[in-house]
Design a protein around this motif. Structure first.
Motif, PDB file in Angstrom:
ATOM      1  N   ALA A 159       8.497  -1.719   5.882  1.00 32.25           N
ATOM      2  CA  ALA A 159       9.037  -2.639   4.873  1.00 32.25           C
ATOM      3  C   ALA A 159      10.433  -2.172   4.490  1.00 32.25           C
ATOM      4  O   ALA A 159      10.706  -0.960   4.451  1.00 32.25           O
ATOM      5  CB  ALA A 159       8.137  -2.677   3.641  1.00 32.25           C
ATOM      6  N   LEU A 212       8.343  -5.966   7.311  1.00 29.21           N
ATOM      7  CA  LEU A 212       8.369  -6.884   6.164  1.00 29.21           C
ATOM      8  C   LEU A 212       9.731  -6.767   5.492  1.00 29.21           C
ATOM      9  O   LEU A 212      10.135  -5.667   5.094  1.00 29.21           O
ATOM     10  CB  LEU A 212       7.285  -6.490   5.151  1.00 29.21           C
ATOM     11  N   VAL A 228       6.440  -2.679  -2.161  1.00 31.54           N
ATOM     12  CA  VAL A 228       5.614  -2.092  -1.096  1.00 31.54           C
ATOM     13  C   VAL A 228       5.868  -0.578  -1.052  1.00 31.54           C
ATOM     14  O   VAL A 228       7.025  -0.140  -1.073  1.00 31.54           O
ATOM     15  CB  VAL A 228       5.980  -2.717   0.273  1.00 31.54           C
ATOM     16  N   THR A 239       4.990   2.022   6.132  1.00 26.52           N
ATOM     17  CA  THR A 239       3.913   1.826   5.163  1.00 26.52           C
ATOM     18  C   THR A 239       2.738   2.703   5.608  1.00 26.52           C
ATOM     19  O   THR A 239       2.826   3.414   6.614  1.00 26.52           O
ATOM     20  CB  THR A 239       3.448   0.353   5.122  1.00 26.52           C
ATOM     21  N   ALA A 299       3.892  -9.671  -1.807  1.00 24.50           N
ATOM     22  CA  ALA A 299       3.621  -8.718  -0.723  1.00 24.50           C
ATOM     23  C   ALA A 299       2.130  -8.422  -0.576  1.00 24.50           C
ATOM     24  O   ALA A 299       1.611  -8.344   0.538  1.00 24.50           O
ATOM     25  CB  ALA A 299       4.390  -7.429  -0.979  1.00 24.50           C
TER      26      ALA A 299
END
Ligand SMILES: Cc1cc2nc3c(=O)[nH]c(=O)nc-3n(C[C@H](O)[C@H](O)[C@H](O)COP(=O)(O)OP(=O)(O)OC[C@H]3O[C@@H](n4cnc5c(N)ncnc54)[C@H](O)[C@@H]3O)c2cc1C
Length: 285
Positions: free
Chosen positions: A251, A106, A236, A244, A221
């Motif tokens: 991310a 991300l 995040v 994550t 997000a």
């Protein structure tokens, strides 16, 4: 057979492109998806990026993009509505097309948009960010579309095609809005209801609807990956390797926290790309 990408990188800003370049350096095949131009293009002059003083944001982005393309990175224009982790793969909804990848990075930057009154309260109870994902729930009903992103007219068209009665809200009527869709000039001022959405306010008038699709160029997000842990400030949560809590999901850049700067985004993109390559190598053993 449907293609499975090594990694889908969401965002073609400094963080996403840096992640993609470093994945290519490790022999991986990433696909970069971008909802459109990023905010850096608006910078008149960037003076704090090492070794490249005085470039405009646009010039800097052109260099980053050229570098990634020279290494064979594919960059596709598509807004991602949501990402679904399935264990060892991810399904990514890219403007209605479902793509599959073994990992996801991300790198969507931060949304400068402030939520409208009622948006957060009714999220999942009438408020949606993705017509393709949630449209069927509103078949034969009145829905509002607030068109802020480039794909919004197509999404409104899709909702109308599945039987929703669409009211399209925007500051200016988009040239390719379908003829049968009523246009309301203005901005979405509030979303109201009791248990679920019952109406929206636009330019002082009230429009009765049961659903409202807020179609910005970027998606918060938490809405992109439901259940993804966020910090109190809405960034995040990641560890020092940009991982994550979900294996295979990383991310980087502005969406992973302060400082919101190019050099930090590029550095985190590199870290995420390398961590992701390692994850892919481990997963394929
Ligand atoms: C006017 C201005 C001036 C600035 N000046 C400086 C400066 O001088 N020095 C400095 O270091 N920093 C500066 N910045 C900050 C810098 O632009 C950001 O820190 C940097 O761009 C962050 O990179 P990023 O890759 O994390 O996100 P971004 O550059 O914001 O890129 C995000 C990408 O994600 C895409 N995206 C978002 N949502 C989706 C979705 N749902 N599906 C698909 N794609 C999506 C966007 O289209 C975009 O391609 C400036 C910013 C602005 C606005």
């Amino acid at each position: 057979m449907e293609k499975v990408w090594d990694c889908i990188v969401i965002g073609a800003g400094p963080a996403g492109l840096s992640a993609a370049v470093n994945l290519r350096q490790r022999g991986k095949e990433p696909l970069v998806l971008s909802a459109g131009d990023n905010l850096l293009r608006k910078a008149e002059r960037v003076d704090n990026y090492l070794g490249m003083p005085g470039l405009t944001g646009g010039e800097m982005m052109d260099r980053f993009t050229d570098h990634a393309r020279q290494l064979g990175v594919e960059v596709r224009l598509a807004q991602v509505g949501n990402v679904m982790p399935l264990g060892d793969t991810f399904l990514v909804n890219a403007g209605g097309e479902i793509l599959t990848a073994r990992s996801v990075i991300l790198a969507c930057g931060v949304s400068k948009a402030r939520a409208v009154p009622g948006e957060e309260e009714f999220l999942g109870r009438g408020v949606s960010y993705c017509a393709t994902c949630d449209g069927m729930l509103y078949r034969d009903r009145d829905v509002a579309v607030w068109g802020l992103g480039p794909n919004a007219p197509e999404e409104a068209d899709f909702l109308a095609s599945i039987g929703c009665r669409v009211h399209y809200i925007a500051a200016k009527k988009p040239p390719h809005l379908a003829d049968g869709i009523p246009f309301l000039e203005g901005r979405l001022e509030a979303v109201e209801g009791s248990q679920t959405v019952e109406r929206v306010r636009v330019g002082g008038s009230i429009v009765p609807v049961t659903g409202v699709f807020i179609l910005r160029a970027s998606v918060p997000a938490g809405a992109l990956v439901p259940g993804l842990p966020l910090t109190e400030d809405g960034y995040v949560c990641v560890d020092r390797r940009q991982c994550t809590e979900i294996p295979g999901l990383f991310a980087a850049g502005d969406m992973a926290g302060q400082p919101l700067q190019v050099a930090k985004a590029v550095g985190e993109g590199l870290t995420a790309g390398l961590a992701c390559a390692e994850y892919l190598d481990g997963a394929s053993r």
